[in-house]
Design a protein around this motif. Sequence first.
Motif, PDB file in Angstrom:
ATOM      1  N   GLU A  18      17.656  76.965 127.369  1.00  0.00           N
ATOM      2  CA  GLU A  18      18.015  75.774 126.610  1.00  0.00           C
ATOM      3  C   GLU A  18      16.947  74.704 126.776  1.00  0.00           C
ATOM      4  OE1 GLU A  18      21.836  74.408 127.770  1.00  0.00           O
ATOM      5  OE2 GLU A  18      22.883  76.243 127.173  1.00  0.00           O
ATOM      6  N   ILE A  19      16.727  73.972 125.710  1.00  0.00           N
ATOM      7  CA  ILE A  19      15.772  72.861 125.720  1.00  0.00           C
ATOM      8  C   ILE A  19      16.492  71.610 125.231  1.00  0.00           C
ATOM      9  CG2 ILE A  19      13.629  71.939 124.769  1.00  0.00           C
ATOM     10  CD1 ILE A  19      12.718  74.805 124.276  1.00  0.00           C
ATOM     11  N   THR A  20      16.370  70.528 125.963  1.00  0.00           N
ATOM     12  CA  THR A  20      16.903  69.238 125.537  1.00  0.00           C
ATOM     13  C   THR A  20      15.805  68.193 125.648  1.00  0.00           C
ATOM     14  OG1 THR A  20      19.142  69.790 126.262  1.00  0.00           O
ATOM     15  CG2 THR A  20      18.642  67.457 125.928  1.00  0.00           C
ATOM     16  N   LEU A  21      15.601  67.443 124.595  1.00  0.00           N
ATOM     17  CA  LEU A  21      14.548  66.437 124.554  1.00  0.00           C
ATOM     18  C   LEU A  21      15.145  65.114 124.076  1.00  0.00           C
ATOM     19  CD1 LEU A  21      11.483  65.827 124.798  1.00  0.00           C
ATOM     20  CD2 LEU A  21      11.275  66.451 122.384  1.00  0.00           C
ATOM     21  N   ASN A  22      15.071  64.099 124.905  1.00  0.00           N
ATOM     22  CA  ASN A  22      15.507  62.748 124.554  1.00  0.00           C
ATOM     23  C   ASN A  22      14.296  61.829 124.544  1.00  0.00           C
ATOM     24  OD1 ASN A  22      18.436  63.252 124.558  1.00  0.00           O
ATOM     25  ND2 ASN A  22      18.166  63.574 126.750  1.00  0.00           N
ATOM     26  N   GLU A  34      15.871  56.048 118.765  1.00  0.00           N
ATOM     27  CA  GLU A  34      16.017  57.115 119.750  1.00  0.00           C
ATOM     28  C   GLU A  34      16.260  58.442 119.043  1.00  0.00           C
ATOM     29  OE1 GLU A  34      18.738  56.253 123.044  1.00  0.00           O
ATOM     30  OE2 GLU A  34      18.932  54.241 122.197  1.00  0.00           O
ATOM     31  N   THR A  35      15.752  59.533 119.627  1.00  0.00           N
ATOM     32  CA  THR A  35      15.939  60.876 119.085  1.00  0.00           C
ATOM     33  C   THR A  35      16.427  61.809 120.194  1.00  0.00           C
ATOM     34  OG1 THR A  35      14.202  60.593 117.417  1.00  0.00           O
ATOM     35  CG2 THR A  35      14.819  62.843 117.976  1.00  0.00           C
ATOM     36  N   THR A  36      17.380  62.646 119.847  1.00  0.00           N
ATOM     37  CA  THR A  36      17.863  63.680 120.762  1.00  0.00           C
ATOM     38  C   THR A  36      17.784  65.028 120.061  1.00  0.00           C
ATOM     39  OG1 THR A  36      19.385  62.161 121.861  1.00  0.00           O
ATOM     40  CG2 THR A  36      19.806  64.503 122.133  1.00  0.00           C
ATOM     41  N   ASN A 139      19.104  57.859 116.267  1.00  0.00           N
ATOM     42  CA  ASN A 139      19.882  56.628 116.327  1.00  0.00           C
ATOM     43  C   ASN A 139      18.919  55.455 116.198  1.00  0.00           C
ATOM     44  OD1 ASN A 139      21.456  54.364 117.117  1.00  0.00           O
ATOM     45  ND2 ASN A 139      22.856  55.723 118.208  1.00  0.00           N
ATOM     46  N   ILE A 140      19.111  54.677 115.151  1.00  0.00           N
ATOM     47  CA  ILE A 140      18.235  53.538 114.870  1.00  0.00           C
ATOM     48  C   ILE A 140      19.053  52.251 114.910  1.00  0.00           C
ATOM     49  CG2 ILE A 140      16.714  52.456 113.173  1.00  0.00           C
ATOM     50  CD1 ILE A 140      16.083  55.260 112.129  1.00  0.00           C
TER      51      ILE A 140
END
Length: 294
Positions: A18-22, A34-36, A139-140
């Motif tokens: 699994e890869i999660t990038l915030n 913000e980007t997830t 999310n802006i």
Amino acid sequence: GYTSITKNIGSMKNEGFEITLNTVNIDKKNFRWETTFNLSFNKNEVLSLGVGNDDIFPGPDILSASNNIIRVGEPVGSFYGYKRLGTWGTNEAGEAKKYGLLPGDLKLWDKNNDYMINDADKLIIGKGIPDGYGTLSNNIQYKNFEFLIEFQYMFGNDVLDISKHSAEDRTGIANSYKTVLNAWTPENQNTMIAQIRPVGAGYTTNIDSHFVENGSFIRGRNVLLAYNFPHDILSKLSLRNLKVYGSIQNFLLTTKYKGFDPEVSDATQSFAQGITVFGYPKPRTFTIGLNVSF
């Protein structure tokens, strides 16, 4: 006095990553973005099924037999049926007769070339478990405005659309898919759809590869626009918080699947992921709301 017992006889393996990038792409006084992003890869394999490693047919048995299979070395709940080659042509009448069929009937692969279509000719024709899946959201925030957009995706999975059994059947007595307009005729013989015949011809009740479609998709899961009222207005109204918002869920679906929705869950069996029979599509939901805190 019991005729059967339940035992844990099998084992299977799930492996992947699994890869999660915030990320915070922009962070200024009146603007924040913000980007997830997350991605999961998974490979499922059945390792053993008791002493003899015999196949298990967990169901559902929607037509003539179980539509899926648990087999050592394969993903759990793989789709199981025949391979459809097309339809018999008029120039193949002699060969079709060996199977008790006529030109215009469905042509299934005779795997062992014994001029009989039976269980010995069945094979794995797809899988409902995806190779990967995940989400992407942004999310802006601009001053008192907030904008959220979220996507969901899945790839490497198939859908077994058993709706085609009656919606494309040769008797033509049910509501049909428009694909029946491409049914076999003497002038249109290069087709996967059998000839339309009177009701007395009966249904063809086999599960085959023509029912299987690519179930990969990208879904627009949620989009939201909100406004948070400023503190000077809140103080005049004696409120701690006041937010008005509007959202749309399931606002977009991109897929090669021709049915309503590739993310199906019609069957109740544990190993029946991806099997559908006239499944109802997910609704598109519009919401307008107000959050108030005193």
